[in-house]
Design a protein around this motif. Structure first.
Motif, PDB file in Angstrom:
ATOM      1  N   PRO A 107       0.838  -1.209   0.000  1.00 57.71           N
ATOM      2  CA  PRO A 107       0.000   0.000   0.000  1.00 57.71           C
ATOM      3  C   PRO A 107       0.865   1.248   0.000  1.00 57.71           C
ATOM      4  O   PRO A 107       2.003   1.231   0.474  1.00 57.71           O
ATOM      5  N   PRO A 108       0.349   2.335  -0.562  1.00 58.51           N
ATOM      6  CA  PRO A 108       1.136   3.572  -0.616  1.00 58.51           C
ATOM      7  C   PRO A 108       1.368   4.144   0.779  1.00 58.51           C
ATOM      8  O   PRO A 108       0.585   3.938   1.695  1.00 58.51           O
ATOM      9  N   ALA A 109       2.468   4.839   0.919  1.00 56.67           N
ATOM     10  CA  ALA A 109       2.748   5.492   2.191  1.00 56.67           C
ATOM     11  C   ALA A 109       1.738   6.603   2.435  1.00 56.67           C
ATOM     12  O   ALA A 109       1.242   7.219   1.491  1.00 56.67           O
ATOM     13  N   PRO A 110       1.350   6.849   3.691  1.00 52.01           N
ATOM     14  CA  PRO A 110       0.378   7.905   3.986  1.00 52.01           C
ATOM     15  C   PRO A 110       0.845   9.242   3.420  1.00 52.01           C
ATOM     16  O   PRO A 110       1.967   9.680   3.645  1.00 52.01           O
ATOM     17  N   SER A 111      -0.028   9.840   2.635  1.00 53.84           N
ATOM     18  CA  SER A 111       0.276  11.121   2.007  1.00 53.84           C
ATOM     19  C   SER A 111      -1.030  11.739   1.565  1.00 53.84           C
ATOM     20  O   SER A 111      -2.108  11.373   2.050  1.00 53.84           O
ATOM     21  N   ALA A 112      -0.977  12.646   0.618  1.00 57.38           N
ATOM     22  CA  ALA A 112      -2.188  13.299   0.122  1.00 57.38           C
ATOM     23  C   ALA A 112      -3.090  12.281  -0.554  1.00 57.38           C
ATOM     24  O   ALA A 112      -2.639  11.263  -1.078  1.00 57.38           O
ATOM     25  N   ALA A 113      -4.417  12.589  -0.549  1.00 55.67           N
ATOM     26  CA  ALA A 113      -5.385  11.672  -1.152  1.00 55.67           C
ATOM     27  C   ALA A 113      -5.094  11.456  -2.625  1.00 55.67           C
ATOM     28  O   ALA A 113      -5.224  10.344  -3.142  1.00 55.67           O
ATOM     29  N   SER A 114      -4.691  12.483  -3.334  1.00 57.83           N
ATOM     30  CA  SER A 114      -4.415  12.338  -4.760  1.00 57.83           C
ATOM     31  C   SER A 114      -3.269  11.370  -4.995  1.00 57.83           C
ATOM     32  O   SER A 114      -3.275  10.597  -5.956  1.00 57.83           O
ATOM     33  N   SER A 115      -2.277  11.385  -4.124  1.00 55.09           N
ATOM     34  CA  SER A 115      -1.156  10.467  -4.255  1.00 55.09           C
ATOM     35  C   SER A 115      -1.605   9.031  -4.047  1.00 55.09           C
ATOM     36  O   SER A 115      -1.193   8.125  -4.762  1.00 55.09           O
ATOM     37  N   ARG A 116      -2.482   8.811  -3.072  1.00 56.43           N
ATOM     38  CA  ARG A 116      -2.989   7.455  -2.832  1.00 56.43           C
ATOM     39  C   ARG A 116      -3.800   6.967  -4.031  1.00 56.43           C
ATOM     40  O   ARG A 116      -3.721   5.800  -4.410  1.00 56.43           O
ATOM     41  N   GLU A 117      -4.604   7.827  -4.615  1.00 65.23           N
ATOM     42  CA  GLU A 117      -5.407   7.427  -5.766  1.00 65.23           C
ATOM     43  C   GLU A 117      -4.516   7.038  -6.941  1.00 65.23           C
ATOM     44  O   GLU A 117      -4.776   6.047  -7.634  1.00 65.23           O
ATOM     45  N   ARG A 118      -3.454   7.806  -7.171  1.00 68.66           N
ATOM     46  CA  ARG A 118      -2.557   7.473  -8.275  1.00 68.66           C
ATOM     47  C   ARG A 118      -1.887   6.130  -8.043  1.00 68.66           C
ATOM     48  O   ARG A 118      -1.739   5.326  -8.959  1.00 68.66           O
ATOM     49  N   SER A 119      -1.489   5.854  -6.817  1.00 65.81           N
ATOM     50  CA  SER A 119      -0.831   4.593  -6.509  1.00 65.81           C
ATOM     51  C   SER A 119      -1.790   3.418  -6.669  1.00 65.81           C
ATOM     52  O   SER A 119      -1.419   2.364  -7.160  1.00 65.81           O
ATOM     53  N   ALA A 120      -3.044   3.589  -6.240  1.00 68.22           N
ATOM     54  CA  ALA A 120      -4.026   2.503  -6.351  1.00 68.22           C
ATOM     55  C   ALA A 120      -4.324   2.166  -7.797  1.00 68.22           C
ATOM     56  O   ALA A 120      -4.621   1.020  -8.133  1.00 68.22           O
ATOM     57  N   ALA A 121      -4.262   3.172  -8.698  1.00 68.42           N
ATOM     58  CA  ALA A 121      -4.585   2.946 -10.095  1.00 68.42           C
ATOM     59  C   ALA A 121      -3.394   2.448 -10.894  1.00 68.42           C
ATOM     60  O   ALA A 121      -3.554   2.008 -12.030  1.00 68.42           O
ATOM     61  N   ALA A 122      -2.188   2.531 -10.339  1.00 70.69           N
ATOM     62  CA  ALA A 122      -0.990   2.153 -11.076  1.00 70.69           C
ATOM     63  C   ALA A 122      -0.968   0.649 -11.320  1.00 70.69           C
ATOM     64  O   ALA A 122      -1.275  -0.144 -10.430  1.00 70.69           O
ATOM     65  N   PRO A 123      -0.613   0.222 -12.537  1.00 67.82           N
ATOM     66  CA  PRO A 123      -0.553  -1.219 -12.810  1.00 67.82           C
ATOM     67  C   PRO A 123       0.638  -1.874 -12.132  1.00 67.82           C
ATOM     68  O   PRO A 123       1.666  -1.230 -11.884  1.00 67.82           O
ATOM     69  N   ILE A 124       0.514  -3.147 -11.832  1.00 69.05           N
ATOM     70  CA  ILE A 124       1.614  -3.916 -11.270  1.00 69.05           C
ATOM     71  C   ILE A 124       2.596  -4.239 -12.384  1.00 69.05           C
ATOM     72  O   ILE A 124       2.209  -4.501 -13.524  1.00 69.05           O
ATOM     73  N   SER A 125       3.866  -4.221 -12.070  1.00 70.75           N
ATOM     74  CA  SER A 125       4.885  -4.591 -13.049  1.00 70.75           C
ATOM     75  C   SER A 125       4.617  -6.009 -13.544  1.00 70.75           C
ATOM     76  O   SER A 125       4.304  -6.909 -12.747  1.00 70.75           O
ATOM     77  N   PRO A 126       4.717  -6.264 -14.858  1.00 70.05           N
ATOM     78  CA  PRO A 126       4.373  -7.597 -15.369  1.00 70.05           C
ATOM     79  C   PRO A 126       5.219  -8.719 -14.784  1.00 70.05           C
ATOM     80  O   PRO A 126       4.745  -9.855 -14.668  1.00 70.05           O
ATOM     81  N   CYS A 127       6.458  -8.436 -14.385  1.00 71.88           N
ATOM     82  CA  CYS A 127       7.306  -9.476 -13.817  1.00 71.88           C
ATOM     83  C   CYS A 127       7.092  -9.664 -12.318  1.00 71.88           C
ATOM     84  O   CYS A 127       7.731 -10.524 -11.695  1.00 71.88           O
ATOM     85  N   ARG A 128       6.187  -8.873 -11.726  1.00 73.13           N
ATOM     86  CA  ARG A 128       5.826  -9.043 -10.317  1.00 73.13           C
ATOM     87  C   ARG A 128       4.381  -9.488 -10.144  1.00 73.13           C
ATOM     88  O   ARG A 128       3.989  -9.917  -9.060  1.00 73.13           O
ATOM     89  N   ASP A 129       3.597  -9.381 -11.197  1.00 74.45           N
ATOM     90  CA  ASP A 129       2.161  -9.676 -11.116  1.00 74.45           C
ATOM     91  C   ASP A 129       1.934 -11.160 -11.384  1.00 74.45           C
ATOM     92  O   ASP A 129       2.037 -11.631 -12.512  1.00 74.45           O
ATOM     93  N   ALA A 130       1.619 -11.928 -10.348  1.00 71.37           N
ATOM     94  CA  ALA A 130       1.456 -13.384 -10.466  1.00 71.37           C
ATOM     95  C   ALA A 130       0.011 -13.807 -10.703  1.00 71.37           C
ATOM     96  O   ALA A 130      -0.321 -14.981 -10.570  1.00 71.37           O
ATOM     97  N   ALA A 131      -0.865 -12.887 -11.047  1.00 72.61           N
ATOM     98  CA  ALA A 131      -2.277 -13.224 -11.234  1.00 72.61           C
ATOM     99  C   ALA A 131      -2.487 -14.028 -12.508  1.00 72.61           C
ATOM    100  O   ALA A 131      -1.912 -13.725 -13.554  1.00 72.61           O
ATOM    101  N   TYR A 132      -3.306 -15.058 -12.410  1.00 75.68           N
ATOM    102  CA  TYR A 132      -3.733 -15.797 -13.602  1.00 75.68           C
ATOM    103  C   TYR A 132      -4.994 -16.569 -13.282  1.00 75.68           C
ATOM    104  O   TYR A 132      -5.340 -16.794 -12.115  1.00 75.68           O
ATOM    105  N   ARG A 133      -5.693 -16.962 -14.306  1.00 77.21           N
ATOM    106  CA  ARG A 133      -6.864 -17.834 -14.188  1.00 77.21           C
ATOM    107  C   ARG A 133      -6.776 -18.876 -15.284  1.00 77.21           C
ATOM    108  O   ARG A 133      -6.307 -18.580 -16.388  1.00 77.21           O
ATOM    109  N   SER A 134      -7.236 -20.078 -15.005  1.00 74.07           N
ATOM    110  CA  SER A 134      -7.261 -21.135 -16.016  1.00 74.07           C
ATOM    111  C   SER A 134      -8.641 -21.753 -16.048  1.00 74.07           C
ATOM    112  O   SER A 134      -9.369 -21.746 -15.057  1.00 74.07           O
TER     113      SER A 134
END
Length: 389
Positions: free
Chosen positions: A166-193
């Motif tokens: 989670p993003p470090a406590p800061s301004a609300a706009s900063s938290r929103e930007r962090s929440a919307a940022a995509p995960i790096s493809p080499c760190r994102d282990a999500a999949y469905r089969s």
């Protein structure tokens, strides 16, 4: 094509404008009313009501007889009692119009679509022993929701998509930007089969044998050589598990059988048709106004793949094979072919905007080429189904 979908176009210079979802209009009483009926239109029967006494959220059960023509299921999951209504050889459509021709031989079928539909996938599971047909799939809705993806864990359990810290406590706009940022493809282990991989004999590696269908007529911005190379390169990317994460390769072998004039088992209306025993992929001219980018149709029996066909839209989309020469309204044909091949191999879409760097995310923008290399989650999904070499 395993499968809500949105293909985002550049329109008037703006990115991220969603293509309108094709929705089915329903008449009172649950019977689907065709928009602008034409003479000799096929008879349609729609099912919407839950069976008496069924709990909320459980699968509905068909209580009306089947009729010749098109069967419209207005909600999923849905169960059809074959002793009352046998839908085999009938075109069955889901809530948003995504459809499949129910196989007459008792096989099951899955349609996975990219772009232009309200559903990501429609699965029709035929059980001749229990005399029932179960209709399931992803409900209408866009891929930009914030819902976490439920994953198949390699250990056999269930897990949720890993999220970055989670993003470090800061301004609300900063938290929103962090929440919307995509995960790096080499760190994102999500999949469905979807649990229906290619068949294999003994300890031999599974083999994907496929034919190329060149289609007829022009394809916007691509010549014949570029169209063929897009499928050759996209298929190779998927079966090798090509990635930039130093993860190795996947244990799948492909055999290209050459060109054929037998088209994929896909209807011009954008529905899955009939299987013919060949894995065919190529370019289809869909009906006017069809905005899907690609459609994958898979037939399976007893949990094993029988056939998988792929069609890219030759008449309703514009394409590119080079980032340097990509026009503002074109999509990467190689990346889309790789995405659809992963559907054929058994992977399904991942949900949530934070996973949009993965190849199995259900939306791609114009002139985006990152689908040509798999992310961690894409690779892990293939690894669980086929192992690594």
């Amino acid at each position: 094509m395993s499968g809500g979908l949105t293909a985002r176009r550049r329109l008037g210079g703006a990115r991220g404008l969603s293509i309108a979802l094709a929705l089915t209009a329903l008449a009172p009483g649950g019977v689907a009313a065709a928009l602008g009926p034409t003479p000799r239109a096929p008879a349609t029967v729609g099912y919407a009501a839950r069976a008496p006494g069924a709990a909320a959220g459980s699968a509905a059960i068909a209580t009306e007889p089947c009729a010749a023509g098109t069967l419209l299921v207005t909600r999923v999951p849905f169960v059809i009692d074959m002793t009352r209504c046998d839908p085999r050889s009938i075109l069955l459509k889901g809530p948003s119009g995504l459809g499949v021709m129910v196989p007459p031989d008792g096989s099951s079928v899955e349609a996975s679509v990219l772009g232009g539909r309200g559903m990501q996938s429609l699965v029709v599971d035929v059980d001749l022993t229990e005399k029932r047909v179960t209709v399931s799939g992803d409900e209408p809705g866009g891929p930009w929701d914030a819902l976490p993806t439920t994953l198949d864990d390699p250990t056999g359990g269930r897990a949720h998509a890993p999220l970055p810290p989670p993003p470090a406590p800061s301004a609300a706009s900063s938290r929103e930007r962090s929440a919307a940022a995509p995960i790096s493809p080499c760190r994102d282990a999500a999949y469905r089969s979807d649990g229906a991989p290619l068949p294999s004999k003994g300890r031999r590696r599974p083999v994907l044998k496929w034919w190329y269908y060149p289609g007829w007529g022009p394809v916007a911005y691509l010549n014949a050589r570029q169209r063929k190379r897009a499928f050759l390169r996209g298929t190779r990317i998927a079966v090798r598990g090509q990635n930039n994460c130093r993860l190795g390769r996947v244990s799948i072998r492909q055999v290209y059988k050459g060109s054929t004039w037998r088209p994929p088992g896909v209807l011009r209306s954008g529905a899955c048709g009939r299987a013919d025993g060949r894995n065919v992929r190529g370019w289809m001219r869909f009906r006017p106004g069809e905005t899907m980018l690609g459609l994958t149709c898979k037939w399976f029996r007893r949990g094993k793949m029988v056939e998988g066909d792929i069609a890219l839209n030759a008449s309703g989309a514009r394409w590119a094979t080079s980032k340097k020469r990509c026009r503002a309204d074109a999509y990467d044909a190689v990346g889309v072919a790789a995405h659809e091949t992963l559907h054929h191999l058994g992977l399904a879409h991942v949900k949530g905007a934070r996973h949009r760097k993965l190849t199995m995310f259900p939306a791609i923008d114009t002139c985006e080429f990152h689908w040509r290399t798999l992310g961690l989650g894409d690779f892990l999904g293939l690894k669980r189904l086929y192992g690594r070499r």
